[in-house]
Design an enzyme around this catalytic site. Structure first.
Site, PDB file in Angstrom:
ATOM      1  N   THR A  13       7.122 -24.722  40.139  1.00  0.00           N
ATOM      2  CA  THR A  13       6.227 -24.269  39.199  1.00  0.00           C
ATOM      3  C   THR A  13       4.947 -24.905  39.035  1.00  0.00           C
ATOM      4  O   THR A  13       3.841 -24.151  38.958  1.00  0.00           O
ATOM      5  CB  THR A  13       6.974 -24.517  37.883  1.00  0.00           C
ATOM      6  OG1 THR A  13       8.545 -24.191  37.942  1.00  0.00           O
ATOM      7  CG2 THR A  13       6.447 -23.826  36.628  1.00  0.00           C
ATOM      8  N   GLY A 185      16.569 -20.587  29.001  1.00  0.00           N
ATOM      9  CA  GLY A 185      15.798 -21.343  29.895  1.00  0.00           C
ATOM     10  C   GLY A 185      14.946 -22.359  29.463  1.00  0.00           C
ATOM     11  O   GLY A 185      13.922 -22.777  30.272  1.00  0.00           O
ATOM     12  N   GLU A 188      17.425 -27.501  30.421  1.00  0.00           N
ATOM     13  CA  GLU A 188      18.036 -27.391  31.817  1.00  0.00           C
ATOM     14  C   GLU A 188      19.535 -27.393  31.652  1.00  0.00           C
ATOM     15  O   GLU A 188      19.997 -27.758  30.615  1.00  0.00           O
ATOM     16  CB  GLU A 188      17.709 -28.912  32.565  1.00  0.00           C
ATOM     17  CG  GLU A 188      16.361 -29.116  32.719  1.00  0.00           C
ATOM     18  CD  GLU A 188      15.384 -28.642  33.929  1.00  0.00           C
ATOM     19  OE1 GLU A 188      16.336 -28.351  34.884  1.00  0.00           O
ATOM     20  OE2 GLU A 188      14.220 -28.549  33.736  1.00  0.00           O
ATOM     21  N   LYS A 203       7.407 -41.074  30.334  1.00  0.00           N
ATOM     22  CA  LYS A 203       6.193 -40.685  29.767  1.00  0.00           C
ATOM     23  C   LYS A 203       5.727 -41.937  28.988  1.00  0.00           C
ATOM     24  O   LYS A 203       4.280 -42.358  29.069  1.00  0.00           O
ATOM     25  CB  LYS A 203       6.370 -39.349  29.195  1.00  0.00           C
ATOM     26  CG  LYS A 203       6.567 -38.341  30.177  1.00  0.00           C
ATOM     27  CD  LYS A 203       6.934 -36.976  29.457  1.00  0.00           C
ATOM     28  CE  LYS A 203       7.058 -35.796  30.047  1.00  0.00           C
ATOM     29  NZ  LYS A 203       7.850 -34.862  29.524  1.00  0.00           N
TER      30      LYS A 203
HETATM   31  N1  HSE Z   1      11.510 -31.612  30.765  1.00  0.00           N
HETATM   32  C1  HSE Z   1      10.247 -31.872  30.260  1.00  0.00           C
HETATM   33  C2  HSE Z   1       9.976 -31.333  28.766  1.00  0.00           C
HETATM   34  C3  HSE Z   1       9.164 -31.226  31.090  1.00  0.00           C
HETATM   35  O1  HSE Z   1      11.056 -30.752  28.070  1.00  0.00           O
HETATM   36  O2  HSE Z   1       8.977 -31.697  28.128  1.00  0.00           O
HETATM   37  C4  HSE Z   1       7.682 -31.531  30.978  1.00  0.00           C
HETATM   38  O3  HSE Z   1       7.690 -32.798  31.610  1.00  0.00           O
END
Ligand code: HSE
Length: 427
Positions: A13, A185, A188, A203
């Site tokens: 992506t 979608g 996950e 993060k």
């Molecule tokens: N899985 C992450 C989210 C994607 O839901 O923010 C971006 O890092």
């Protein structure tokens, strides 16, 4: 040099999003970088899949890309630790600048990699690792760098913000909304990294290491996800004037840095309480700048691709002037405090026996643990039970945990149903 040559590792992506932006906006990007730009190689595992780039660019041999003497910048967009880490190390040792979107790798090994890049006069950029398209790392490294950051709070996971927003808007349960988000979608199939807070933990480790100028390792960040938040807690939060968000919080205290990821009740007028759906936002308080909030799309091909391209442009400018902007990270680790040292406010929901003196016993336990109460809601339930919700004044986490254990052991309390930390700061 008339042209900067780029090699891409991974074309999922983010890779496709970045490539598309480089192609669609090539003239403007080259004019802003002051130098020509060409993607010369793309490394992928699966060569058979149809992709949005000319076939002749693709190879399965990722090592050949990081060794190629004609390539100046490597984009690592594979994710995970292996083989991303060894490929980045190889790229640096072959004198290439690196751009990565890899939050896990930067959270766990970012300091070592940054030191290595800086010692070789190379750039290692990772704007796309946090907050997708929102400029966060560069503002913290540059525009806000003159400040002592006092506190940072962010909604840095779009999946959980989407789920909590839906639960709040529609009064529905976590499991039901998660299943729907998976079918659409937005979440996950294996949702743990998002809903249990690990994505946000990586993060926050990256953001707080940059903001506070030292290493805040992910394993030092106490992390709780959103599975235990019920529709009933969201209802009470609403009634009391709050919204529940999964927040990544780091603050500078006299003794060190306190960093944490957990569901948090925020007053509904707080700017972060009004960030809904898949949007991300980070609120920073600096000693001179005051409050700053940055928000936008935290994931997706184009927003994340935009952050990658911004890093490429930055490196191109540095190449043009013959330098690098990598900052040698501080050698010393920061002192990261335990959550026991947290002092904040709390929400607590109890199911209790509905009979005289119950409130007195509960109030006694709070009092003995030095916890002041500032609001209370009570409802009658069936079968001789009642429900009580408390909001506390500022108190010590340790005292709160002790009070909860004591309440759970008291015969008049049927169950400590839930509790949530509360952030009041909005100024
Ligand atoms: N899985 C992450 C989210 C994607 O839901 O923010 C971006 O890092």
């Amino acid at each position: 040099m008339d042209k900067v040559r780029v090699g891409i590792l991974g074309f999922g992506t983010v890779g496709e999003g970045a490539y598309r932006m480089l192609m669609d906006n090539q003239a403007a990007i080259e004019s802003k970088s002051g130098i020509g730009l060409e993607v010369v190689r793309i490394g992928v595992r699966d060569m058979d899949r149809e992709r949005g780039a000319p076939r002749e660019l693709f190879t399965r041999d990722l090592e050949s890309i990081v060794r190629d003497p004609d390539i100046d910048i490597i984009l690592e967009l594979i994710g995970g630790l292996d083989p991303a880490e060894s490929l980045i190390e190889a790229a640096l040792s072959h004198g290439k600048h690196v751009v990565t979107a890899n939050k896990e790798l930067i959270a766990k090994q970012g300091h070592a990699l940054m030191r290595r890049a800086a010692s070789q006069g190379l750039d290692l950029h990772f704007e796309a690792a946090v907050g997708g398209g929102i400029p966060l790392i560069q503002p913290l490294k540059h525009q806000l760098a003159g400040n002592d950051v006092l506190k940072l709070m962010g909604i840095v996971n779009g999946t959980t913000n989407y789920i909590l927003s839906k639960m709040t808007q529609e009064g529905r349960a976590f499991d039901e909304v998660l299943q729907e988000a998976q079918a659409a979608g937005y979440a996950e199939a294996e949702p743990s990294s998002d809903v249990d807070g690990f994505d946000a933990q990586y993060k926050l480790s990256i953001l707080s290491s940059i903001a506070f100028g030292g290493e805040v390792r992910p394993e030092k960040i106490p992390t709780e996800g959103i599975r235990r938040i019920g529709a009933r807690d969201i209802d009470f939060a609403k009634m009391l004037g709050y919204r529940i968000k999964l927040l990544a919080i780091a603050e500078l205290l006299p003794e060190g840095i306190l960093a944490r990821v957990h569901p948090t009740m925020l007053p509904r007028q707080h700017p972060l309480a009004n960030v809904h759906g898949v949007y991300n936002a980070v609120w920073v308080k600096g000693d001179f700048v005051g409050d700053v909030m940055l928000s936008g799309r935290g994931a997706g091909a184009f927003p994340t691709g935009s952050a990658v391209v911004g890093d490429i442009i930055d490196i191109c400018r540095n190449i043009r002037i013959g330098g690098s902007a990598s900052v040698q990270p501080p050698q010393e680790g920061l002192y990261v405090l335990s959550i026991d040292q947290l002092r904040t406010r709390y929400y607590m929901r109890l199911t209790v026996q509905d009979r005289p003196k119950v409130l007195g016993i509960i109030a006694g336990i709070f009092g003995e643990e030095e916890i002041g109460l500032r609001a209370m809601e009570m409802r009658e339930l069936n079968d001789g039970l009642g429900e009580i919700v408390f909001l506390t004044h500022l108190c010590q986490e340790q005292n709160l945990q002790r009070a909860m254990a004591r309440l759970a052991a008291t015969e008049v309390v049927a169950c400590v149903e839930n509790w949530v930390r509360v952030e009041e700061e909005s100024e």
